[in-house]
Enzyme design. Structure first.
Site, PDB file in Angstrom:
ATOM      1  N   ARG A 238       0.819  -1.211  -0.030  1.00 14.94           N
ATOM      2  CA  ARG A 238       0.002  -0.163   0.046  1.00 14.94           C
ATOM      3  C   ARG A 238       1.109   1.229   0.116  1.00 14.94           C
ATOM      4  NH1 ARG A 238      -3.227  -2.837  -1.772  1.00 14.94           N
ATOM      5  NH2 ARG A 238      -5.060  -3.413  -0.969  1.00 14.94           N
ATOM      6  N   GLU A 267      -2.718   8.038  -4.658  1.00 12.25           N
ATOM      7  CA  GLU A 267      -2.989   7.438  -6.083  1.00 12.25           C
ATOM      8  C   GLU A 267      -4.241   8.155  -6.593  1.00 12.25           C
ATOM      9  OE1 GLU A 267      -3.374   3.214  -6.310  1.00 12.25           O
ATOM     10  OE2 GLU A 267      -1.347   2.832  -5.237  1.00 12.25           O
ATOM     11  N   HIS A 285       0.019   0.527 -10.143  1.00 15.91           N
ATOM     12  CA  HIS A 285      -0.792  -0.297  -9.390  1.00 15.91           C
ATOM     13  C   HIS A 285      -1.449  -1.440 -10.255  1.00 15.91           C
ATOM     14  CE1 HIS A 285      -3.244  -0.464  -5.409  1.00 15.91           C
ATOM     15  NE2 HIS A 285      -2.839  -1.542  -5.709  1.00 15.91           N
TER      16      HIS A 285
END
Length: 319
Positions: A238, A267, A285
Site C-alpha cells: 500500500r 493514487e 498499481h
C-alpha cells in the site's frame, strides 16, 4: 420472486458478469468512477454491491442503502471500506485473498529485478539511439543471486515472494507481528527478525504489510537511513506505507540505491520528485493485473456476493 438488486461499480470480465446477471438485477456502471454522491444515489435500493478499492464505502454511503446486505470488494485489501461501520449495520464485507498471491509476488520480483539491473534505463538508452558500441562501464547494476532479501509482512504474498528467493539462493529475513510456523521457516529458509536489523542487513527490502495506523509511513527518513546505501526498496503493498517525500530524498542523496513502486500515497497522484529520478521504477498499481488473476478476483467477489444474498456464508469474509 424478484431478483436481488446489486450495484456493480466497474466493468468485470464477461463470464463473471454473466454469473452475476443470471442471479441478480444488476445496475452496471460501465463509465468512469462513481463520485460519492453518485454512489449513494445508485446504491439506495440495492442489497449488494460489487466494488473496487477506489470505491469509498463510508458510513454515509451505507446509510443511503438501508437494505444493503453485502459489500464484495474485488481486492485483497479493504481499506476503502469502513468494516466496523458495516458490521454495526449487519452488512457482510468480503475480499478476494489467495487468488492474486502468486501474480502479485511475480510482479514484486519484476520490480526488484528491473530496479536492480536498471532495465528501464537500459531500455530508454537502447531506444534513444545513444547506444553506439559495447561499453565496459555501461549501466552497471546490482547482483541478486546470493544476496539477502528482507520481507516486511510475511503473509501470503510475502511468503510467495520469499519462495521465489529460493531460486536465487538468497538469505531471507522477515519481519511480521506473528511468527511463521517453524515448518514454513524451514521451507523458505527464512529467519524472523525485527525491522531495524532487517533493514540494516538486507540488500533488497520488499514491503507486503497491510496499511494500518502503525504501518503508515513505516518507511520514513529514519528507517530509510537504516538501509544499506546499495539496497533496493520494493513496494507492492500500500502506498502510504512509504513516506514518498523521504524516499525522494533517499534516492537523490544516496541513502539507498534504487526503488521499485507499484503503489503510491495519493493514487493516482505520484510525488513530483519521483518521475525525474532514474533510480526508481514506477508502475500504476498493476501487480495483480494479469487477465487470469483479474478474472479470478471478479469471479470470487461475485460468488461472495451471491452466497450472502442467498443466505449462505461467504467464501472469504473479512474478519
Amino acid at each position: 420472486m424478484p431478483k436481488p438488486k446489486v450495484l456493480l461499480t466497474r466493468r468485470i470480465p464477461s463470464s463473471a458478469l454473466a454469473t452475476l446477471e443470471n442471479a441478480c438485477d444488476v445496475d452496471r456502471n460501465d463509465g468512469d468512477q462513481l463520485s460519492p454522491q453518485q454512489l449513494k444515489a445508485r446504491i439506495a435500493d440495492k442489497e449488494g454491491i460489487v466494488c473496487l478499492l477506489t470505491d469509498a464505502m463510508t458510513p454515509e454511503v451505507m446509510d443511503a442503502a438501508p437494505g444493503l446486505k453485502v459489500i464484495a470488494n474485488v481486492a485483497v485489501g479493504y481499506n476503502n471500506i469502513d468494516v466496523a461501520a458495516a458490521r454495526r449495520r449487519g452488512v457482510v464485507v468480503t475480499n478476494t485473498p489467495d487468488v492474486l498471491t502468486e501474480t502479485t509476488a511475480d510482479f514484486a520480483w519484476a520490480l526488484l529485478m528491473t530496479a536492480a539491473r536498471r532495465v528501464v534505463e537500459a531500455d530508454q538508452f537502447a531506444r534513444s539511439g545513444q547506444w553506439q558500441r559495447w561499453q565496459w562501464d555501461l549501466l552497471w547494476g546490482a547482483d541478486v543471486f546470493g544476496k539477502t532479501l528482507g520481507v516486511v509482512g510475511f503473509g501470503r504474498i510475502g511468503r510467495a515472494v520469499a519462495r521465489r528467493a529460493l531460486g536465487f539462493n538468497m538469505k531471507v529475513l522477515y519481519q511480521d507481528a506473528v511468527r511463521a510456523d517453524s515448518a514454513v521457516e524451514r521451507e523458505l529458509h527464512a529467519t524472523k527478525t525485527d525491522l531495524e536489523p532487517l533493514l540494516a542487513q538486507a540488500d533488497f527490502v520488499s514491503l507486503h504489510t497491510p496499511l494500518l495506523p502503525e504501518t503508515r509511513h513505516l518507511m520514513n527518513e529514519r528507517t530509510l537511513k537504516l538501509m544499506k546505501k546499495s539496497a533496493v526498496l520494493v513496494n507492492a503493498s500500500r502506498g502510504p506505507v512509504v513516506d514518498e517525500a523521504a524516499l525522494v530524498r533517499a534516492l537523490k542523496e544516496g541513502w539507498i540505491a534504487a526503488a521499485g513502486l507499484d503503489v503510491f500515497e495519493e493514487e493516482p497522484k505520484v510525488h513530483p520528485g519521483l518521475p525525474p529520478l532514474k533510480n526508481v521504477v514506477l508502475s500504476p498499481h498493476i501487480a495483480s493485473a494479469s487477465f487470469d488473476t483479474r478474472l479470478s478476483m471478479a469471479t470470487l467477489a461475485v460468488r461472495n456476493c451471491l452466497a450472502v444474498l442467498d443466505g449462505k456464508p461467504p467464501l472469504t469474509p473479512v474478519s
